[in-house]
Design a protein around this motif. Structure first.
Motif, PDB file in Angstrom:
ATOM      1  N   LEU A 177     -21.553 103.817  56.081  1.00 54.13           N
ATOM      2  CA  LEU A 177     -19.931 103.844  55.887  1.00 54.13           C
ATOM      3  C   LEU A 177     -19.564 103.136  56.378  1.00 54.13           C
ATOM      4  O   LEU A 177     -18.485 102.400  56.176  1.00 54.13           O
ATOM      5  N   ASP A 178     -19.903 102.505  57.564  1.00 49.14           N
ATOM      6  CA  ASP A 178     -19.231 101.571  58.174  1.00 49.14           C
ATOM      7  C   ASP A 178     -20.172 101.044  59.276  1.00 49.14           C
ATOM      8  O   ASP A 178     -20.740 100.958  59.618  1.00 49.14           O
ATOM      9  N   VAL A 179     -20.424  99.532  59.681  1.00 50.67           N
ATOM     10  CA  VAL A 179     -20.676  98.563  60.773  1.00 50.67           C
ATOM     11  C   VAL A 179     -20.045  97.867  61.199  1.00 50.67           C
ATOM     12  O   VAL A 179     -19.008  97.614  61.062  1.00 50.67           O
ATOM     13  N   ASN A 180     -21.045  97.834  62.608  1.00 52.19           N
ATOM     14  CA  ASN A 180     -20.321  96.119  63.258  1.00 52.19           C
ATOM     15  C   ASN A 180     -21.273  95.064  63.360  1.00 52.19           C
ATOM     16  O   ASN A 180     -21.500  94.487  62.529  1.00 52.19           O
ATOM     17  N   ARG A 181     -19.701  93.802  64.184  1.00 55.82           N
ATOM     18  CA  ARG A 181     -20.637  92.509  63.472  1.00 55.82           C
ATOM     19  C   ARG A 181     -22.208  92.412  64.100  1.00 55.82           C
ATOM     20  O   ARG A 181     -22.556  91.521  63.380  1.00 55.82           O
ATOM     21  N   GLN A 182     -22.451  92.755  64.903  1.00 58.11           N
ATOM     22  CA  GLN A 182     -23.637  93.058  65.032  1.00 58.11           C
ATOM     23  C   GLN A 182     -24.973  92.814  64.312  1.00 58.11           C
ATOM     24  O   GLN A 182     -26.228  92.441  64.142  1.00 58.11           O
ATOM     25  N   THR A 183     -24.620  94.237  63.757  1.00 60.11           N
ATOM     26  CA  THR A 183     -25.371  94.697  62.341  1.00 60.11           C
ATOM     27  C   THR A 183     -25.080  93.766  61.162  1.00 60.11           C
ATOM     28  O   THR A 183     -26.553  93.101  61.087  1.00 60.11           O
ATOM     29  N   CYS A 184     -24.252  92.816  61.037  1.00 62.90           N
ATOM     30  CA  CYS A 184     -24.007  92.141  60.163  1.00 62.90           C
ATOM     31  C   CYS A 184     -25.325  90.634  61.127  1.00 62.90           C
ATOM     32  O   CYS A 184     -25.817  90.011  59.348  1.00 62.90           O
ATOM     33  N   GLU A 185     -24.976  90.696  61.916  1.00 63.37           N
ATOM     34  CA  GLU A 185     -25.769  89.550  62.019  1.00 63.37           C
ATOM     35  C   GLU A 185     -27.257  90.083  61.702  1.00 63.37           C
ATOM     36  O   GLU A 185     -27.555  88.554  61.671  1.00 63.37           O
TER      37      GLU A 185
ATOM     38  N   ARG B 117     -20.042  92.786  55.550  1.00 62.04           N
ATOM     39  CA  ARG B 117     -20.025  94.102  55.557  1.00 62.04           C
ATOM     40  C   ARG B 117     -19.668  94.686  54.740  1.00 62.04           C
ATOM     41  O   ARG B 117     -20.060  96.041  54.459  1.00 62.04           O
ATOM     42  N   ASP B 118     -19.207  94.227  54.010  1.00 64.52           N
ATOM     43  CA  ASP B 118     -19.125  94.771  52.572  1.00 64.52           C
ATOM     44  C   ASP B 118     -20.510  95.301  51.665  1.00 64.52           C
ATOM     45  O   ASP B 118     -20.515  95.820  50.905  1.00 64.52           O
ATOM     46  N   GLU B 119     -22.079  94.812  51.355  1.00 62.82           N
ATOM     47  CA  GLU B 119     -22.858  94.252  51.058  1.00 62.82           C
ATOM     48  C   GLU B 119     -23.969  95.714  51.825  1.00 62.82           C
ATOM     49  O   GLU B 119     -24.486  96.262  50.897  1.00 62.82           O
ATOM     50  N   LEU B 120     -23.514  96.064  53.217  1.00 63.02           N
ATOM     51  CA  LEU B 120     -24.458  96.990  53.713  1.00 63.02           C
ATOM     52  C   LEU B 120     -23.812  98.237  53.379  1.00 63.02           C
ATOM     53  O   LEU B 120     -24.090  99.001  54.152  1.00 63.02           O
TER      54      LEU B 120
END
Length: 765
Positions: free
Chosen positions: A418-426, A432-435
């Protein structure tokens, strides 16, 4: 104490733990003690709150110093006291420096209760001191903010009436910059006719018992601007004794426009008094120019003003600057559409500088044939504060999560992100939209369905799950992670929070540590073999000495052509080979250290390659790459010959089908530490000797043993297994390192790195 003291006790001996409990209770301390014995229990217990930690120094599977370091990181505010039977002075001092609060010996448990009481008292004092400092900083910040946003002029002078404080409001009122007036007499801001009177007024006030006084009660107060203009003002004065020195503070307001507004107010006051005075709603009447023509008493009170202070003022002045343009646009729209009600929300500024949120309903009408705006205001400050507090809380949480070093993911009960932080994307390489909408199945291929079911069951039971796995980035690369998952509920909905930490560097460090440990074991094994080989070689050398001596005697005594002369020659040949083998063993065992002198590697290799070239089969071609200029190391020419001969011999044996044999010498300048297959190079200059073949190559099991004495892949009778052991011993004696790269069917490359010496030293030999 109002409640039982929560104690975490690291102790493996139940009797000692019971004795500690008895001593504390006998001292009047009611305890709720949690006893743990292992690192895992200790770390898990730190997730709950404790008042004090007691720890034995030495336990079977854990130790108090390690526990102290963990506690300092996870619970730094909790006092940590060693209670141990063995704690020398040096250890105790080290523990206190690391963060321990105190230590008590088990044979002196009588001091435990005072130690615990003192530790708790000091902890409370530290917390209270921290809170006091934070309150003082907040108070100073609020005071500075009030001074900077105050519209009134705030001026402080010392006992000699020199200006020491001049706020932004004063700069706007008088036209001076702060730097132009600080340190100058207050007369600078007064009309000349009032200078003497004002000076006497302050002197009288200094002697009076009053601490504050309204100025202008007997005569009008006036100020003088930088351009010489004189204006009427309202002012009050206060005094404060700071260490025996009086400081006077004047709060002054330019009331020029107010005077005009008061006149207008007197003209319309009776007309609107009945409609406004008793109504508990804020009413404003504003003309087409935005000037307030009228305001009821309640509306003025809500803003901290009197009605007379507001009438005649631009209505936009009581709005926060960020809202003024929008409010002005709404007002203009009302005037353009008479009779049409409009509603908006905005922020007004009270007299004391605080914010008043209002919802305004406005309608344009004609009053005395002039278009005016009738405005009704509703106070919605509390509502907006609640909304802003909620938004601020959500923003703080988002900021905290986004700046976390671990990857944060919020999942619904089905595992959908449902949600992620910046470190997850990096870390994963997705945006974020893909995850959002993905599940961990999309990037975690290592967790089996059975393992997922087990994790889900444990989460449903309220447990926090930790495990290691691998994540797959968007580009397909894999990296190890440590994952921590916990479930929580929001109303009737279930969610999961997962924190993933990239442990690539930790895994690399563990692998390097394992490699170093294996290298140490190998070195210890080689040292033991070397000592054994040295002893055997010395004894065998003595035996060979006798054989060679008697063989030479037999050879000399036998007539030419006699069979026994040939036999004696064969004995001498075999004994000489044995003697050469002994020399190799002694060199390997380092009992015969070469004489180190400046040696040109290039020259030594060229000399050796002449012998190698003469013994090469037709199927193998030699390709040397050797620079013309000398490359010098501190070593021994004969031992360099041995290195090249052994490496070339092994390469020739590996190339049964023929191929190129490449020998190269280069200089290398390292600026950082470099790890090689069989050692580590420090920064500096090195001569690199490389021998590469296109032979059969070696697998990892063979590579791990190639430098062991007597280990060989050659058939019986074709090798002693000492060649590469001798190379390793000589290179180590030179202070060098060996790097080996090989794969089955891909050939082998041996690179020898020897510390470079100054080429000029070669001329001195």
């Amino acid at each position: 104490m109002d409640r039982a003291l929560r104690v975490l006790h690291l102790e493996d001996d139940a009797r000692d733990a019971g004795l500690v409990r008895d001593v504390l209770e006998a001292g009047g301390i009611v305890c709720d003690i949690t006893r743990v014995q292992t690192r895992e229990e200790f770390v898990a217990s730190l997730e709950t709150s404790f008042d004090v930690i007691l720890a034995d120094y030495s336990l079977p599977s854990f130790d108090g110093m390690s526990a102290l370091k963990i506690a300092v990181q996870q619970s730094p505010a909790v006092p940590f006291i060693f209670v141990s039977g063995m704690l020398g002075e040096e250890i105790a001092i080290g523990a206190l420096k690391t963060g321990a609060t105190d230590y008590v010996l088990k044979e002196r448990l009588s001091s435990l209760v005072p130690s615990v009481q003192r530790a708790l008292r000091e902890a409370r004092e530290r917390i209270e001191h921290k809170h006091a400092e934070e309150a003082a900083r907040a108070a100073n910040a609020r005071l500075e903010g009030i001074l900077n946003i105050a519209r009134d002029a705030i001026i402080s002078v010392d006992s000699h009436q020199r200006i020491i404080l001049f706020n932004q409001g004063a700069e706007k009122v008088f036209g001076y910059a702060q730097a132009e007036v600080i340190g100058r007499p207050l007369d600078l801001l007064l009309p000349q006719r009032f200078e003497d009177v004002h000076r006497k007024h302050i002197e009288d006030f200094a002697r009076s018992p009053d601490t504050a006084r309204i100025m202008g009660q007997r005569r009008e107060v006036s100020g003088r601007r930088k351009d010489g203009g004189v204006f009427p003002a309202d002012a009050s004065i206060s005094k404060l004794d700071l260490g025996g020195k009086l400081v006077f503070t004047v709060i002054l307001r330019d009331v020029t426009e107010q005077k005009r507004a008061e006149e207008a107010l007197r003209q319309s006051e009776e007309q609107w008094r009945a409609a406004y005075s008793s109504n508990p709603t804020m009413y404003f009447i504003v003309d087409a120019l935005g000037t307030m023509l009228s305001v009821n008493e309640f509306g003025a009170e809500q803003l901290g003003y009197s009605a007379s202070e507001l009438i005649g003022q631009p209505v936009l002045n009581i709005f926060q600057e960020a809202d003024r343009k929008r409010v002005q646009g709404n007002a203009e729209s009302c005037f353009q559409n008479p009779g049409r009600r409009m509603r908006w929300e905005a922020r007004k500024i009270r007299k004391d500088g605080t914010i008043l949120w209002v919802r305004e309903t406005a309608n344009a009408v004609l009053l005395k044939n002039q278009p005016v705006l009738l405005i009704v205001c509703e106070d919605i400050t509390e509502q907006r504060h609640a909304e802003e507090a909620l938004r601020a809380s959500e923003e703080r949480f988002r900021t905290f999560v986004d700046h976390a070093s671990d990857a944060f993911m919020l999942h619904n009960k089905d595992g959908t992100i449902l949600d992620v932080n910046r470190q997850t994307c990096e870390s994963l390489g997705y945006n974020r939209d893909e995850l959002i909408g993905m599940t961990s199945l999309d990037f975690d291929p290592d967790v089996s369905p059975a393992m997922r079911q087990d994790i889900r069951s444990r989460l449903d039971a309220g447990k926090t799950i930790s495990f290691e796995t691998r994540h797959r980035r968007k580009d397909g690369t894999m990296f190890p992670v440590e994952v921590r998952v916990r479930a929580f509920r929001d109303g009737d909905r279930s969610f999961f929070i997962s924190l993933s930490r990239d442990i690539t560097e930790r895994k690399r460090a563990e692998a390097e540590r394992t490699k170093l440990e294996e290298r140490l074991r190998q070195a210890e094994k080689m040292e033991a073999i070397g000592r054994l080989a040295s002893g055997v070689a010395h004894d065998f050398n003595n035996v060979l000495g006798g054989i060679i001596a008697y063989g030479e005697m037999l050879f000399d005594e036998a007539p030419d052509g006699a069979p026994r002369k040939r036999y004696a020659q064969n004995v001498l040949t075999a004994a000489t080979r044995g003697h050469d083998l002994v020399d190799q063993i002694l060199t390997f065992s380092r009992s015969q250290r070469g004489k180190h002198r400046p040696t040109d590697v290039c020259r030594a290799v060229v000399e050796t390659l002449e012998f190698v070239r003469s013994s090469l089969p037709d199927s193998i071609t030699l390709h040397p790459t050797i620079p013309d200029e000398p490359l010098v190391v501190m070593g021994d020419t004969t031992q360099l010959h041995q290195i090249v001969m052994n490496l070339c011999s092994n390469s020739i044996h590996a190339m049964q089908e023929g191929g190129p044999l490449r020998v190269a010498i280069t200089s290398v300048d390292l600026h950082a530490v470099r790890a090689l297959s069989h050692g580590t190079l420090r920064p500096g200059g090195y001569v690199r000797l490389s021998v590469a073949d296109g032979g059969s190559g070696m697998d990892e099991a063979t590579l791990a043993r190639i430098f062991e004495p007597f280990f060989t892949t050659k058939e019986v009778g074709r090798g002693t297994g000492l060649g590469l052991s001798l190379v390793d011993a000589i290179v180590g004696d030179f202070g060098g390192v060996i790097d080996v790269k090989s794969a089955p069917g891909g050939g082998s490359t041996f690179s020898i790195y020897l510390p470079m010496a100054d080429a000029r030293s070669l001329l001195a030999t």
